[in-house]
Design a protein around this motif. Structure first.
Motif, PDB file in Angstrom:
ATOM      1  N   ASP A  23      47.284  33.459  47.924  1.00 54.81           N
ATOM      2  CA  ASP A  23      46.872  33.752  46.657  1.00 54.81           C
ATOM      3  C   ASP A  23      47.761  32.992  45.551  1.00 54.81           C
TER       4      ASP A  23
ATOM      5  N   GLU B 181      45.202  35.643  37.473  1.00 53.15           N
ATOM      6  CA  GLU B 181      45.374  36.926  37.417  1.00 53.15           C
ATOM      7  C   GLU B 181      44.401  37.632  38.641  1.00 53.15           C
ATOM      8  N   GLY B 182      45.148  38.807  39.183  1.00 57.29           N
ATOM      9  CA  GLY B 182      44.619  39.659  40.188  1.00 57.29           C
ATOM     10  C   GLY B 182      45.155  38.992  41.567  1.00 57.29           C
TER      11      GLY B 182
ATOM     12  N   SER C 278      43.827  37.268  45.450  1.00 57.24           N
ATOM     13  CA  SER C 278      42.795  36.565  46.306  1.00 57.24           C
ATOM     14  C   SER C 278      43.430  35.875  47.374  1.00 57.24           C
TER      15      SER C 278
ATOM     16  N   TYR D 189      40.980  40.507  48.624  1.00 61.90           N
ATOM     17  CA  TYR D 189      41.079  40.310  47.092  1.00 61.90           C
ATOM     18  C   TYR D 189      41.065  41.708  46.674  1.00 61.90           C
ATOM     19  N   GLY D 190      41.638  41.591  45.105  1.00 59.03           N
ATOM     20  CA  GLY D 190      41.811  42.837  44.467  1.00 59.03           C
ATOM     21  C   GLY D 190      42.070  42.482  42.901  1.00 59.03           C
ATOM     22  N   LYS D 191      42.266  43.310  41.942  1.00 54.52           N
ATOM     23  CA  LYS D 191      42.433  43.142  40.570  1.00 54.52           C
ATOM     24  C   LYS D 191      44.081  43.313  40.387  1.00 54.52           C
ATOM     25  N   GLU D 192      44.677  43.924  41.341  1.00 53.67           N
ATOM     26  CA  GLU D 192      46.262  44.031  41.206  1.00 53.67           C
ATOM     27  C   GLU D 192      47.002  42.656  41.825  1.00 53.67           C
ATOM     28  N   SER D 193      48.088  42.526  41.432  1.00 53.15           N
ATOM     29  CA  SER D 193      49.059  41.392  42.059  1.00 53.15           C
ATOM     30  C   SER D 193      50.134  42.086  42.556  1.00 53.15           C
TER      31      SER D 193
END
Length: 224
Positions: free
Chosen positions: A99, A104-105, A107, A161-165
């Motif tokens: 990532d 943001e997020g 991936s 992948y996702g919206k949070e980190s």
């Protein structure tokens, strides 16, 4: 005798006039009280922390790879200092892309090593300032000319992948992340594969960019 009859009649009328709903109301009241006194389920606590170290970038990038292959994958990507480097050497057929901590997020991706020339060329063109369409056209021309190695037909790309980190350091799972799978089939078409050109159901394979160097089978996650 007559008096006894009158008393009996009044008693019968008194019973018949008693509201039948009283028992129902009592039952509802008891049910409500019981429900109010019930212990509500305690939400499960998430032990998630920020992905803020090179070690965390490596750990979460490896989650994009098949579980059986994670121990020997090579990991590349931007480190916390913003440099694109090899974060970890590997010995098997997979290369994981970590990532980008500046975006943001979350991936991360993992692809078959035969796709590396194609992937590296895309990163090179992007670094030159080329946009998505320009990168597509340049690689299309180079692939048709035979100067760009497109890797083995059927080589895979796994995307996590996702919206949070944030992630759980015990499991390395990223909060809310999902998987998407890609199988590269350069210049394949709907006719040559029998696949539709758009998804017809969740988790159903379909072919994207058919007839081009970037033709690939897409398998998207089920929407919950």
């Amino acid at each position: 005798m007559k008096l006894h009859f009158v008393v009996l009649l009044l008693f019968t009328l008194l019973i018949s006039c008693s509201p039948t709903s009283n028992t129902e109301e009592n039952s509802i009241s008891v049910a409500v009280e019981a429900d109010d006194s019930a212990t509500e389920p305690v939400p499960e606590e998430k032990n998630t922390v920020a992905i803020d170290s090179d070690e965390a970038l490596i750990a979460t990038a490896l989650m994009a790879a098949p579980e059986a292959s994670r121990a020997d994958c090579k990991v590349i990507g931007y480190n916390m200092a913003g440099e694109f480097v090899t974060l970890r050497e590997g010995t098997n057929e997979f290369i994981c892309l970590a990532d980008d901590p500046k975006k943001e997020g979350f991936s991360a991706a993992c692809y078959h090593k035969s796709l590396d020339p194609f992937m590296a060329r895309g990163r090179e063109l992007k670094a030159e300032g080329k946009n998505h369409n320009e990168i597509f056209d340049i690689r299309e021309k180079e692939a048709k000319a035979g100067t760009l190695d497109m890797g083995k037909t059927g080589a895979t790309l796994h995307i996590y992948y996702g919206k949070e980190s944030t992630y759980d350091p015990e499991t390395n799972l990223v909060d809310g992340a999902k998987y998407r799978y890609v199988v590269y089939m350069p210049f394949a078409t709907a006719a040559s594969t029998g696949l539709p050109e758009s998804p017809i159901a969740p988790n159903h394979p379909w072919i994207m960019n058919p007839g081009t160097h970037r033709a690939h089978i897409m398998i998207s996650p089920i929407n919950e």
